[in-house]
Design an enzyme around this catalytic site. Structure first.
Site, PDB file in Angstrom:
ATOM      1  N   ASP A 304       0.875  -1.168   0.000  1.00 35.24           N
ATOM      2  CA  ASP A 304       0.000   0.000   0.000  1.00 35.24           C
ATOM      3  C   ASP A 304       0.920   1.229   0.000  1.00 35.24           C
ATOM      4  O   ASP A 304       1.996   1.176  -0.594  1.00 35.24           O
ATOM      5  CB  ASP A 304      -0.938  -0.038   1.209  1.00 35.24           C
ATOM      6  CG  ASP A 304      -2.255   0.695   0.967  1.00 35.24           C
ATOM      7  OD1 ASP A 304      -2.185   1.868   0.559  1.00 35.24           O
ATOM      8  OD2 ASP A 304      -3.334   0.121   1.190  1.00 35.24           O
ATOM      9  N   HIS A 338       1.396   1.976  -3.258  1.00 36.06           N
ATOM     10  CA  HIS A 338       0.396   2.818  -3.911  1.00 36.06           C
ATOM     11  C   HIS A 338       0.894   4.245  -4.085  1.00 36.06           C
ATOM     12  O   HIS A 338       0.466   4.954  -4.988  1.00 36.06           O
ATOM     13  CB  HIS A 338      -0.900   2.817  -3.105  1.00 36.06           C
ATOM     14  CG  HIS A 338      -1.635   1.519  -3.172  1.00 36.06           C
ATOM     15  ND1 HIS A 338      -2.792   1.276  -2.468  1.00 36.06           N
ATOM     16  CD2 HIS A 338      -1.383   0.385  -3.874  1.00 36.06           C
ATOM     17  CE1 HIS A 338      -3.206   0.037  -2.718  1.00 36.06           C
ATOM     18  NE2 HIS A 338      -2.374  -0.509  -3.563  1.00 36.06           N
TER      19      HIS A 338
END
Length: 496
Positions: A304, A338
């Site tokens: 993430d 991300h």
């Protein structure tokens, strides 16, 4: 004239040399990071730990990777604490354990070859009141935690492993066929919907009523039935002061990897925080509502966001009202993730006085990522980013998205999300504000899109400065709902 120039150059050189020596003259190698900043920030020093050492083996611990050493860790930490603190030496070996709680004036020191591996047995982790994703809630106790401690550190050359595969859900689209087959064979897990595995039926039941990974329950029995869903952050440091994480590898966390919350005077130096690329909510670092922080010479490889700055979510975050402020990020690398450097989306308490420089992002979904949504409130301001290089950025080199809904930018593009960014709503305390952000000396080779600015029509992104920005991307920049944008030497080359 030449003689004068030589004398001037010599004077500059001597001055620079004197400044360099003055940084370490008082024994603080971190002093230089708080000098000549675009905002005022006090000097940050590493905690001073008493010169006392104990060895984990002396408290009955075994390094066979099977014996549960929870009690041995607790006894060693208690023994040190009663003597005023010191260094708990973890020798080479695999030290299997339940949760560890650090106390003031203690250094957890992992020697080369030392692996602390946390058990995946959820019965070892009681459900406690805490904060997760910016909301006041209940979660399982973190594998390694400290609350209200002062002068603590985790140092050395070893590894801390959270055994996160026992806790995390997995999307089939993110793994190979071989990995998916292995995941489906894990005992207790279920495929709650096609292509989506969770570690228990209780997890699946909790997820049905959860709001962005935060669930409510009506009884203790229901909380316990949801327990596997209440996966904790691996390193939880709450309201701690004078903290150092140095040299250690932090990996395979149940949820977020490293989470300092409401801490003051914190240093991350030469650490590696890593998770599998498919790790759901596997953020590497989430610095939340902290003050006076240095993140230097470190590497992040996440499922993430990589380096993320937060300050609470919605009403809970505004009620706390503690901004994340005075943060320097210098000399860091982010691999998969991300976002390389990220602010939000939980920024309701505010974010200010941030410097990010001399960093590189290699293969992240987004390079610089600013995200929020209506309902958050909070002000993000005085963010300074300088000398950042990027390659192989999957989507945007730089993005400001005020319509965040829990997805990565890649997932939003794949799903064709197209929020209404033309309809105004009234400005209230729930309206997020992003302003006065300076971005300069950026080079990005190969991005999906150069930039995206997607502000709110009632509260445009305000006062962004772009200087010496060079981006090669498959698509040009897109700017919506912004004002006072300054551009100087911004070059975007669209490549096919």
């Amino acid at each position: 004239m030449k003689k004068l120039i030589c004398l001037m150059m010599l004077a500059v050189g001597l001055t620079a040399q004197a400044q360099k020596h003055s940084c370490c003259k008082d024994g603080n190698p971190y002093k230089r990071y708080t000098q000549n900043l675009p905002f005022s920030m006090p000097e940050v020093k590493a905690p001073v730990i008493p010169d006392r050492k104990v060895n984990l083996r002396d408290f009955g611990a075994k390094d066979d990777g099977v014996t549960l050493n929870t009690e041995a860790f607790a006894k060693a930490i208690d023994a040190l604490s009663k003597q005023g603190g010191g260094h708990l030496i973890v020798p080479s070996g695999v030290w299997f354990t339940g949760p560890i709680v650090l106390k003031s004036n203690i250094d957890l020191h992992l020697e080369m070859g030392a692996i602390i591996q946390f058990s995946g047995d959820d019965t070892l982790y009681p459900i406690i009141k805490t904060s997760f994703e910016g909301l006041d809630t209940r979660r399982c106790q973190s594998p390694l935690s400290a609350n209200g401690a002062e002068n603590i550190s985790i140092t050395g050359r070893g590894v801390i492993d959270g055994n996160g595969q026992y806790w995390r859900p997995v999307k089939k689209s993110k793994v190979t066929d071989g990995q998916w087959k292995e995941i489906l064979s894990r005992p207790g897990g279920v495929e709650s919907k096609k292509g989506y595995w969770v570690p228990s039926q209780g997890y699946a039941n909790a997820e049905k009523s959860a709001d962005m990974n935060v669930v409510k329950a009506s009884s203790e029995a229901e909380w316990n039935s949801f327990k596997r869903f209440l996966r904790p952050v691996m390193i939880s440091l709450v309201s701690c002061k004078n903290v150092l994480l140095q040299g250690v590898i932090f990996q395979n966390s149940p949820a977020w990897n490293i989470h300092p919350l409401m801490c003051e005077n914190i240093i991350l130096d030469n650490v590696l925080a890593r998770n599998p690329s498919y790790a759901q909510n596997g953020d590497a670092l989430d610095l939340e509502s902290c003050k006076n922080a240095l993140i230097v010479n470190s590497k992040f490889d996440a499922g993430d966001d990589g380096i993320c700055i937060k300050s609470g979510k919605d009403a809970d975050g505004r009620r706390r009202g503690i901004p994340c402020e005075n943060v320097v990020v210098d000399g860091c690398t982010v691999f998969a993730g991300h976002g390389g450097f990220v602010v939000g989306s939980e920024m309701s308490g505010g974010v200010k006085n941030i410097l990010v420089e001399n960093c590189q992002f290699l293969g992240t979904d987004v390079g610089l990522r600013f995200k929020s949504t209506r309902g958050r409130g909070g002000i993000v301001e005085n963010i300074n980013i300088n000398n950042v290089t990027m390659t192989d950025i999957k989507t945007d080199a730089i993005t400001f998205n005020m319509y965040y809904g829990g997805k990565s930018v890649a997932e939003m593009l794949a799903d064709g999300d197209n929020p209404d960014n033309t309809t105004k709503v009234p400005v209230t305390e729930e309206t997020p504000i992003f302003r006065n952000i300076n971005i300069k000396n950026i080079v990005c080779n190969d991005a999906g899109r150069a930039m995206e600015f997607n502000g709110l029509p009632e509260m445009p992104i305000d006062g962004i400065s772009l200087e010496n920005v060079m981006i090669q991307a498959k698509k040009d920049a897109v700017f919506t709902n912004y004002k006072n944008l300054k551009k100087k030497n911004v070059v975007i080359k669209v490549i096919k």
